[in-house]
Design an enzyme around this catalytic site. Structure first.
Site, short mmCIF file in Angstrom:
data_model
loop_
_atom_site.label_atom_id
_atom_site.label_comp_id
_atom_site.label_asym_id
_atom_site.label_seq_id
_atom_site.Cartn_x
_atom_site.Cartn_y
_atom_site.Cartn_z
N ARG A 3 45.07 6.82 42.39
CA ARG A 3 44.15 5.75 42.73
C ARG A 3 42.79 5.88 42.05
O ARG A 3 42.26 4.92 41.50
CB ARG A 3 43.90 5.70 44.25
CG ARG A 3 44.89 4.87 45.00
CD ARG A 3 44.87 5.27 46.44
NE ARG A 3 45.11 6.71 46.51
CZ ARG A 3 46.30 7.25 46.36
NH1 ARG A 3 47.34 6.49 46.18
NH2 ARG A 3 46.44 8.55 46.41
N THR A 4 42.23 7.07 42.08
CA THR A 4 40.89 7.24 41.54
C THR A 4 40.89 6.91 40.04
O THR A 4 40.05 6.15 39.55
CB THR A 4 40.40 8.69 41.76
OG1 THR A 4 40.46 8.96 43.16
CG2 THR A 4 38.98 8.87 41.28
N LYS B 219 43.60 26.10 26.13
CA LYS B 219 43.26 27.18 25.19
C LYS B 219 42.11 28.02 25.73
O LYS B 219 41.65 28.93 25.07
CB LYS B 219 42.90 26.60 23.82
CG LYS B 219 44.04 25.85 23.16
CD LYS B 219 43.56 25.12 21.91
CE LYS B 219 44.63 24.16 21.40
NZ LYS B 219 44.05 23.11 20.54
N ARG C 146 37.13 14.87 37.53
CA ARG C 146 37.90 15.29 38.70
C ARG C 146 38.43 16.68 38.39
O ARG C 146 38.97 16.91 37.30
CB ARG C 146 39.06 14.33 38.96
CG ARG C 146 39.77 14.66 40.28
CD ARG C 146 41.05 13.88 40.37
NE ARG C 146 41.70 13.99 41.64
CZ ARG C 146 41.48 13.17 42.66
NH1 ARG C 146 40.57 12.23 42.59
NH2 ARG C 146 42.16 13.31 43.78
N HIS D 180 33.68 13.56 47.21
CA HIS D 180 34.38 12.48 46.51
C HIS D 180 33.56 11.22 46.81
O HIS D 180 33.98 10.36 47.58
CB HIS D 180 35.81 12.38 47.05
CG HIS D 180 36.72 11.54 46.21
ND1 HIS D 180 36.32 10.88 45.08
CD2 HIS D 180 38.04 11.27 46.34
CE1 HIS D 180 37.36 10.23 44.56
NE2 HIS D 180 38.41 10.46 45.31
#
Lengths: 315, 153
Positions: free
Chosen positions: A58-59, A87, A108, A136
């Protein structure tokens, strides 16, 4: 209220009440464009970089939709396994590289504090799209937007939050924001998943300033349901439990169904950050109470508002 | 009443009004392990304080504290008084204040905080929420920390 142009939105605590109100007002004007009913090419030629270090549906999709509805472009690094992160590149280096490719960055990350660190290493605005079990803020804003849209005002209403209040990241910042705005809160959870003391105290501190709200806590949803103007349901997340037996004990503690809602106010709205599993009976979807899919849609106009404000397309 | 004597120091530092039980944390902060010392160190634990409570005291001969050490001590014992002794006299006496912000002195207690990730170029940074008892809030993950001692850097 400060200028939002160029600001980082890492935590809901970065915003004062006037700034939150301004974002929600702008979000309301974005709804037709978010639905594709009108064109608002406010961010033509601007680029949003998505740094998603863990999966999100959703985000991520709603940020992309928001940027594209405003005629902006989105870049991201696709599968994490193909990037320089595997890496061993530090987050600080990744951000310094990406800032030269974009105008605004969404992060995120599975670790708490990652978005704040990212913001330290770039002059471009950084939006926290969720950092581990931490903040959030865009979810909080869209929840506040949804409540404002349906209830008119937040001061004076009762918001009952049920489910996993210990680990659920969305409910901590939502509870504090609601208490600042004068909503009364009821926290309903099994004792082992109760709202952390520091959050309860933060809410009480807001009420001590005299905005008229109060906080109640308990484990029996039935005894609280009749007072709720908003019932905010969260999922009890299996992945948070080290012991499957402990999860099993609390897994099906709460199930919101049509029968339970029969005892709620007719105007009570049921919210959920999604995804849901068993905590809301699908039969509830057909009732007037269910607004969780509208809530998910609201992620788009709220994120459009935020992007337009941070990039200076709207004052 | 028979008096218990703690040797007065001729030159050095007396750290007074240490929160009871924190004297050993103070020794750890100033790097006194009991080994490799050439001068006297006295530790007094749990003695009555003039304010009616209890306190610990640490006396260190031939040693003045670095500002960084004093800042760290205020995080475990916010009410300390520092007495600098020269030639058996109190040459200087002050009550150091807990800073408003704590930078690079304490690690975040949250193992999943980004500041605990190896190789990220970040210095842990905390806002002081309350001074006595000391409660810190991580600038990065926003978790609060109320027992600083195990997390001192």
């Amino acid at each position: 209220m400060g200028e939002l142009l160029g600001r980082d939105i890492v935590s809901i605590h970065d915003l004062d009440l006037d700034e939150i109100a301004h974002i929600l007002d702008v979000a309301a004007t974005m709804v037709p464009a978010a639905r594709g009913q009108e064109q608002r090419p406010l961010l033509h030629g601007r680029i949003l970089a998505e740094l998603f270090f863990e999966p999100s549906t959703r985000t991520r999709l709603s940020f992309e939709s928001a940027m594209k509805r405003l005629a902006g472009q989105v870049i991201n690094f696709g599968e994490l396994s193909t990037t320089s992160v595997v890496k061993g590149e530090t987050l600080a280096d990744t951000v310094r590289m990406v800032e030269s490719y974009s105008d605004v960055i969404v992060v995120r990350h599975p670790q708490e504090g990652a978005a704040r660190l990212a913001a330290d290493f770039t002059t471009k605005p950084v939006i926290n799209g969720g950092d581990g079990a931490g903040q959030h803020p865009t979810q909080t804003l869209l929840d506040l937007f949804t409540i404002t849209q349906r209830k008119g005002a937040i001061g004076g209403i009762n918001v009952t939050i049920v489910g996993d209040l210990k680990y659920g990241r969305t409910v901590h910042s939502l509870a504090v924001a609601l208490s600042r705005m004068g909503a009364s809160l009821t926290f309903v959870s099994p004792a082992s998943l109760a709202m952390p003391t520091e959050i309860v105290e933060a809410c009480r501190n807001e009420y001590r300033k005299g905005n008229g709200g109060s906080v109640r806590m308990g484990s029996d949803l039935e005894s609280f349901i009749s007072a709720a103007d908003v019932l905010y349901v969260t999922r009890i997340q299996k992945e948070r439990f080290p012991d499957p037996e402990e999860y099993r004990k609390v897994a099906n503690t709460y199930r919101v169904d049509v029968e339970l809602l029969g005892r709620a106010k007719g105007s009570c709205i049921v919210m959920h950050p999604l995804p849901r599993v068993d905590e809301i009976d699908p039969a509830v979807d057909e009732t007037e109470h269910a607004i969780y899919f509208d809530q998910a849609f609201n992620g788009v106009p709220v994120r459009m508002a935020l992007l337009a404000l941070l990039l200076g397309a709207i004052p | 009443m028979k008096e218990l004597h703690v040797t007065p120091i001729s030159n050095g530092t007396v750290i007074d009004h240490i929160t009871p039980g924190r004297a050993l944390d103070v020794l750890r902060i100033i790097g006194i392990t009991g080994k490799g010392l050439n001068s006297a160190v006295s530790v007094v634990m749990h003695v009555p304080s003039v304010d009616g409570g209890w306190k610990d005291i640490v006396k260190v001969q031939d040693r003045e504290l670095l500002p960084q050490e004093v800042r760290k001590i205020t995080l475990v014992a916010p009410r300390i008084t520092i007495n600098i002794i020269r030639n058996y006299e109190v040459a200087e006496k002050y009550r150091p204040a807990t800073p408003d912000e704590v930078v690079g002195l304490v690690r975040c207690a949250n193992p999943n905080c980004i500041t605990n990730k190896e190789r990220e170029p970040v210095t842990p940074r905390f806002a002081v929420v309350t001074r006595d008892p000391v409660r810190l809030r991580c600038r990065y993950c926003e978790r609060e920390l109320d027992d600083v001692s195990p997390h001192l850097m």
